[in-house]
Design an enzyme around this catalytic site. Structure first.
Site, PDB file in Angstrom:
ATOM      1  N   LYS A  13       1.012  -2.133   1.944  1.00  0.00           N
ATOM      2  CA  LYS A  13       1.305  -3.511   2.348  1.00  0.00           C
ATOM      3  C   LYS A  13       0.922  -4.495   1.240  1.00  0.00           C
ATOM      4  O   LYS A  13       1.690  -5.385   0.902  1.00  0.00           O
ATOM      5  CB  LYS A  13       0.513  -3.892   3.613  1.00  0.00           C
ATOM      6  CG  LYS A  13       0.800  -2.999   4.812  1.00  0.00           C
ATOM      7  CD  LYS A  13       0.112  -3.511   6.073  1.00  0.00           C
ATOM      8  CE  LYS A  13      -1.402  -3.474   6.019  1.00  0.00           C
ATOM      9  NZ  LYS A  13      -1.967  -2.112   6.014  1.00  0.00           N
ATOM     10  N   ARG A  88      -4.044  -7.733  13.874  1.00  0.00           N
ATOM     11  CA  ARG A  88      -4.423  -6.326  13.932  1.00  0.00           C
ATOM     12  C   ARG A  88      -4.622  -5.840  15.350  1.00  0.00           C
ATOM     13  O   ARG A  88      -4.963  -4.681  15.566  1.00  0.00           O
ATOM     14  CB  ARG A  88      -5.717  -6.121  13.170  1.00  0.00           C
ATOM     15  CG  ARG A  88      -5.510  -5.495  11.796  1.00  0.00           C
ATOM     16  CD  ARG A  88      -6.872  -5.373  11.154  1.00  0.00           C
ATOM     17  NE  ARG A  88      -6.930  -4.288  10.227  1.00  0.00           N
ATOM     18  CZ  ARG A  88      -6.692  -4.402   8.923  1.00  0.00           C
ATOM     19  NH1 ARG A  88      -6.324  -5.537   8.414  1.00  0.00           N
ATOM     20  NH2 ARG A  88      -6.820  -3.354   8.151  1.00  0.00           N
ATOM     21  N   ARG A 127      -7.433   5.115  -4.120  1.00  0.00           N
ATOM     22  CA  ARG A 127      -7.214   3.689  -4.320  1.00  0.00           C
ATOM     23  C   ARG A 127      -8.417   3.006  -4.974  1.00  0.00           C
ATOM     24  O   ARG A 127      -9.553   3.305  -4.679  1.00  0.00           O
ATOM     25  CB  ARG A 127      -6.946   3.029  -2.963  1.00  0.00           C
ATOM     26  CG  ARG A 127      -6.723   1.539  -3.040  1.00  0.00           C
ATOM     27  CD  ARG A 127      -6.012   1.030  -1.826  1.00  0.00           C
ATOM     28  NE  ARG A 127      -6.907   0.838  -0.692  1.00  0.00           N
ATOM     29  CZ  ARG A 127      -6.522   0.288   0.442  1.00  0.00           C
ATOM     30  NH1 ARG A 127      -5.261  -0.079   0.616  1.00  0.00           N
ATOM     31  NH2 ARG A 127      -7.368   0.147   1.426  1.00  0.00           N
ATOM     32  N   ARG A 154     -13.494   0.502  -2.955  1.00  0.00           N
ATOM     33  CA  ARG A 154     -14.032  -0.242  -1.815  1.00  0.00           C
ATOM     34  C   ARG A 154     -14.906   0.672  -0.964  1.00  0.00           C
ATOM     35  O   ARG A 154     -14.597   1.844  -0.796  1.00  0.00           O
ATOM     36  CB  ARG A 154     -12.878  -0.774  -0.974  1.00  0.00           C
ATOM     37  CG  ARG A 154     -12.233  -2.011  -1.553  1.00  0.00           C
ATOM     38  CD  ARG A 154     -10.925  -2.361  -0.903  1.00  0.00           C
ATOM     39  NE  ARG A 154     -10.877  -2.084   0.528  1.00  0.00           N
ATOM     40  CZ  ARG A 154      -9.801  -2.270   1.279  1.00  0.00           C
ATOM     41  NH1 ARG A 154      -8.703  -2.743   0.741  1.00  0.00           N
ATOM     42  NH2 ARG A 154      -9.824  -1.987   2.557  1.00  0.00           N
ATOM     43  N   ARG A 165     -10.872   4.227  10.222  1.00  0.00           N
ATOM     44  CA  ARG A 165      -9.878   3.154  10.058  1.00  0.00           C
ATOM     45  C   ARG A 165      -8.521   3.576  10.578  1.00  0.00           C
ATOM     46  O   ARG A 165      -7.796   2.783  11.170  1.00  0.00           O
ATOM     47  CB  ARG A 165      -9.774   2.762   8.586  1.00  0.00           C
ATOM     48  CG  ARG A 165     -10.975   1.951   8.143  1.00  0.00           C
ATOM     49  CD  ARG A 165     -11.077   1.898   6.652  1.00  0.00           C
ATOM     50  NE  ARG A 165      -9.968   1.227   6.027  1.00  0.00           N
ATOM     51  CZ  ARG A 165      -9.560   1.476   4.786  1.00  0.00           C
ATOM     52  NH1 ARG A 165     -10.173   2.395   4.066  1.00  0.00           N
ATOM     53  NH2 ARG A 165      -8.570   0.811   4.277  1.00  0.00           N
TER      54      ARG A 165
HETATM   55  P1  ADP Z   1      -6.622  -1.856   5.004  1.00  0.00           P
HETATM   56  O1  ADP Z   1      -5.372  -2.476   5.538  1.00  0.00           O
HETATM   57  O2  ADP Z   1      -6.336  -0.964   3.847  1.00  0.00           O
HETATM   58  O3  ADP Z   1      -7.476  -1.241   6.059  1.00  0.00           O
HETATM   59  P2  ADP Z   1      -7.823  -4.485   4.637  1.00  0.00           P
HETATM   60  O4  ADP Z   1      -8.327  -5.009   3.364  1.00  0.00           O
HETATM   61  O5  ADP Z   1      -6.632  -5.124   5.248  1.00  0.00           O
HETATM   62  O6  ADP Z   1      -7.560  -2.939   4.371  1.00  0.00           O
HETATM   63  O7  ADP Z   1      -8.995  -4.519   5.747  1.00  0.00           O
HETATM   64  C1  ADP Z   1     -10.253  -3.972   5.523  1.00  0.00           C
HETATM   65  C2  ADP Z   1     -11.150  -4.155   6.751  1.00  0.00           C
HETATM   66  O8  ADP Z   1     -11.328  -5.556   7.016  1.00  0.00           O
HETATM   67  C3  ADP Z   1     -10.600  -3.585   8.059  1.00  0.00           C
HETATM   68  O9  ADP Z   1     -10.874  -2.219   8.204  1.00  0.00           O
HETATM   69  C4  ADP Z   1     -11.333  -4.456   9.081  1.00  0.00           C
HETATM   70  O10 ADP Z   1     -12.653  -4.022   9.279  1.00  0.00           O
HETATM   71  C5  ADP Z   1     -11.400  -5.809   8.420  1.00  0.00           C
HETATM   72  N1  ADP Z   1     -10.259  -6.682   8.800  1.00  0.00           N
HETATM   73  C6  ADP Z   1      -9.251  -7.106   7.990  1.00  0.00           C
HETATM   74  N2  ADP Z   1      -8.384  -7.871   8.682  1.00  0.00           N
HETATM   75  C7  ADP Z   1      -8.841  -7.932   9.958  1.00  0.00           C
HETATM   76  C8  ADP Z   1      -8.373  -8.532  11.162  1.00  0.00           C
HETATM   77  N3  ADP Z   1      -7.225  -9.226  11.208  1.00  0.00           N
HETATM   78  N4  ADP Z   1      -9.120  -8.370  12.286  1.00  0.00           N
HETATM   79  C9  ADP Z   1     -10.246  -7.666  12.281  1.00  0.00           C
HETATM   80  N5  ADP Z   1     -10.738  -7.047  11.194  1.00  0.00           N
HETATM   81  C10 ADP Z   1     -10.047  -7.177  10.040  1.00  0.00           C
END
Ligand code: ADP
Ligand code: ZN
Length: 208
Positions: A13, A88, A127, A154, A165
């Site tokens: 994404k 999410r 990654r 990360r 996740r």
């Molecule tokens: P990925 O899509 O690869 O899991 P992100 O950088 O989008 O990585 O998100 C990393 C973490 O940040 C998620 O696993 C979650 O804990 C938190 N997070 C990100 N966006 C949200 C959201 N909209 N609501 C709740 N937690 C979020």
């Protein structure tokens, strides 16, 4: 154009969002980057968020929402935005509709980047991200190709967290596919294969 991105962690994404941003000038709003920024800044919100993130769980809705609202208030959002990592869960999707309505805006499309779960685990473990600008790359990159910053793994891309996740994605986030289908906003691309090829399809399905 205002777009939300859907797809498992590691589906690509962020990569597609970066390409759309570079070509069309949309604002790339990644809630993961906003949260990591809050952690790096040592803010109380960041501190609270970190535990959830490291456990592969969703950060509480109200914490993410406050960061998102602030970001949606910035000037560059007027040219259109790509939301990467939000909504999410269904509650966040309902909230987003209301927040956008208040701003006189609405969503044009929800773009699903679909990838086989077996591919995901491999991708996530390789990654790497740029500490400075958030650019996403792979483990063979030692410096960020965009800004020269340090590339790092990360915390939540470590094997122990990846499974949690993916589980969170399947139970909380994947139901949004049906939600946006019901609104007639779903556009889908196959996220496997070369990022540039995926991008060609992204533009096709979005009519860009
Ligand atoms: P990925 O899509 O690869 O899991 P992100 O950088 O989008 O990585 O998100 C990393 C973490 O940040 C998620 O696993 C979650 O804990 C938190 N997070 C990100 N966006 C949200 C959201 N909209 N609501 C709740 N937690 C979020
Ligand atoms: Zn960088």
């Amino acid at each position: 154009m205002n777009i939300v991105l859907l797809g498992a962690p590691g589906a690509g994404k962020g990569t597609q969002a970066q390409k759309l941003t570079a070509e069309f000038g949309f604002a790339h709003i990644s809630t993961g980057d906003l949260l990591r920024g809050a952690i790096a800044a040592g803010s109380p919100l960041g501190l609270e968020a970190k535990g959830y993130m490291d456990a592969g769980q969703l950060v509480p809705d109200e914490l993410v929402l406050s960061l998102l609202k602030e970001r949606l208030g910035a000037d560059d959002v007027g040219r259109g935005f790509i939301l990467d990592g939000y909504p999410r869960n269904t509650a966040q999707a309902v909230t987003l509709d209301a927040v956008l309505r208040d701003m006189g805006k609405s969503l044009d499309a929800a773009l699903l980047v679909a990838v086989d779960p077996a591919v995901i685990v491999d991708r996530l473990s390789r990654r790497r991200a740029c500490r400075e600008c958030g650019f996403t790359g792979v483990d063979s990159m030692h410096a960020c190709p965009r800004c020269g910053g340090e590339m790092y793994q990360r915390d939540d891309d470590k094997p122990a967290t990846i499974e949690a996740r993916l589980d969170t994605y399947a139970t909380k986030t994947a139901p949004l596919i049906e939600y946006f289908k019901g609104q007639d906003k779903l556009a889908e691309v196959d996220g496997q294969g070369d990022p540039d090829e995926v991008y060609v399809h992204v533009k096709e399905v979005l009519g860009l």
